[in-house]
Design a protein around this motif. Structure first.
Motif, short mmCIF file in Angstrom:
data_model
loop_
_atom_site.label_atom_id
_atom_site.label_comp_id
_atom_site.label_asym_id
_atom_site.label_seq_id
_atom_site.Cartn_x
_atom_site.Cartn_y
_atom_site.Cartn_z
N HIS A 31 57.65 58.22 21.21
CA HIS A 31 57.80 59.60 20.75
C HIS A 31 56.54 60.14 20.07
O HIS A 31 56.45 61.35 19.81
CB HIS A 31 59.00 59.71 19.80
N THR A 47 60.02 62.37 27.37
CA THR A 47 60.65 63.43 28.16
C THR A 47 59.65 63.97 29.17
O THR A 47 58.43 63.86 28.99
CB THR A 47 61.14 64.58 27.28
N GLU A 96 66.42 58.20 20.61
CA GLU A 96 65.62 59.41 20.59
C GLU A 96 64.13 59.08 20.58
O GLU A 96 63.30 59.87 21.00
CB GLU A 96 65.97 60.26 19.37
N GLY A 111 63.94 55.95 24.04
CA GLY A 111 64.46 56.36 25.33
C GLY A 111 65.51 55.42 25.88
O GLY A 111 66.18 55.72 26.86
N LEU A 144 64.53 58.51 33.76
CA LEU A 144 65.42 59.54 33.21
C LEU A 144 66.57 59.84 34.17
O LEU A 144 67.69 60.14 33.73
CB LEU A 144 64.62 60.81 32.92
#
Length: 319
Positions: free
Chosen positions: A71, A96, A161, A164, A300
């Motif tokens: 992150h 993301t 978060e 992942g 994802l």
């Protein structure tokens, strides 16, 4: 070459130990908690910083090696770009697709030499497996089994978060590798079980060629079980099998000596040497931001499939 390392954890140690045998000077290390203990323990002649911006501005480094939690990657790449410093970043490129796209824009605008450390591509056994002729692709199977990674600072692996989860952090190794070997994926179907300190997942891939892939990833093994990897490729003209459980998969007899492990360089050394060669020659690294983003998309898609209980096409994952 002079490198600055962002991070002072397990992966930073892994890279620093490889640099020691490469003639690369670790000139600076940055960690929010302070990296002096890390520097002293490894015997590095490096300056210590608590933020990467100071490292990039005050130290004459050739590139930044980002070994921090997923992150944090976007902010650190942006910081390096503002200082005009090239970047090697550990996989995954981001957590993301939105962050990955922002990294791509930053890299393009700053004209950085940028590489993502998908290390399995540089494992000599896996590279050899990719190049072996097995005829038309049929079924690929990859397994990566581990106890829960409890070495992360503030237990960040357990915070989905930040990490992942199993597919984005661990399974992505094999998802990236299989996509690299057998091409684009048409559909993803996944299942997983998780609790606060364990996670186990399965992903079935349907490649555009019609071949099928199977990836098993685990953070739920007992501490007594060593980290294990397996690979199998099956085609209509051959079969390839690899397992880390085979202690000596290759032997060489020369005169009166038996060389049990003739491969001197591990995959981390090979990927870092590749990046440095790209810096020196001005060529593009083998794993750029676009390629790493597509592998993240697969991970994802697996996460989304596991949540929904139905197959997902990778192109459906846009954010």
């Amino acid at each position: 070459m002079r490198v600055g390392i962002a991070g002072a954890g397990f992966m930073a140690r892994t890279h620093a130990e490889e640099y020691a045998g490469m003639g690369v000077e670790v000139a600076a290390v940055a960690s929010r908690s302070g990296p002096q203990g890390f520097i002293d323990e490894l015997g590095l002649d490096a300056t210590a910083h608590t933020d990467v911006a100071t490292l990039c501005k005050r130290t004459d480094i050739d590139y930044l090696d980002v070994c921090t939690p997923t992150h944090t990657h976007l902010d650190l790449v942006r910081t390096a770009a503002e200082a005009g410093v090239d970047v090697f970043v550990e996989k995954p490129v981001a957590g993301t697709l939105g962050e990955a796209h922002k990294i791509a824009d930053i890299v393009d605008e700053a004209d950085l030499t940028f590489m993502v450390g998908h290390v399995v591509r540089f494992d000599q056994a896996y590279r050899a497996a990719k190049d072996l002729e097995i005829g038309s692709h049929g079924v690929a199977r990859a397994r990566r089994l581990s106890p829960f990674p409890d070495w992360g600072s503030d237990d960040w692996f357990a915070d989905r978060e930040k990490s992942g989860g199993i597919f984005v952090d661990l399974g992505i190794h094999d998802l990236d590798y299989l996509r690299w070997c057998w091409g684009e994926v048409d559909r993803v179907f996944a299942r997983r079980r998780r609790d606060a300190s364990a996670e186990h997942g399965f992903v079935t891939l349907r490649f555009e060629s019609g071949a099928v892939g199977y990836v098993e990833s685990s953070w739920s093994q007992p501490d007594s079980r060593p980290f294990t990897t397996e690979l199998e490729f099956a085609g209509d003209d051959g079969l390839v099998e690899l397992s880390s459980a085979d202690e000596s998969p290759y032997r060489e007899w020369a005169d009166d000596a038996v060389v049990e492990r003739p491969v001197a360089k591990n995959a981390y050394r090979r990927e870092l040497e590749h990046f440095i060669a790209c810096l020196e020659s001005g060529t593009e690294p083998e794993v750029g931001v676009a390629d790493a983003t597509e592998s993240l998309r697969l991970a994802l898609a697996a996460e989304r499939s596991a949540e929904r209980g139905e197959p997902v096409r990778p192109e459906e994952v846009v954010a």
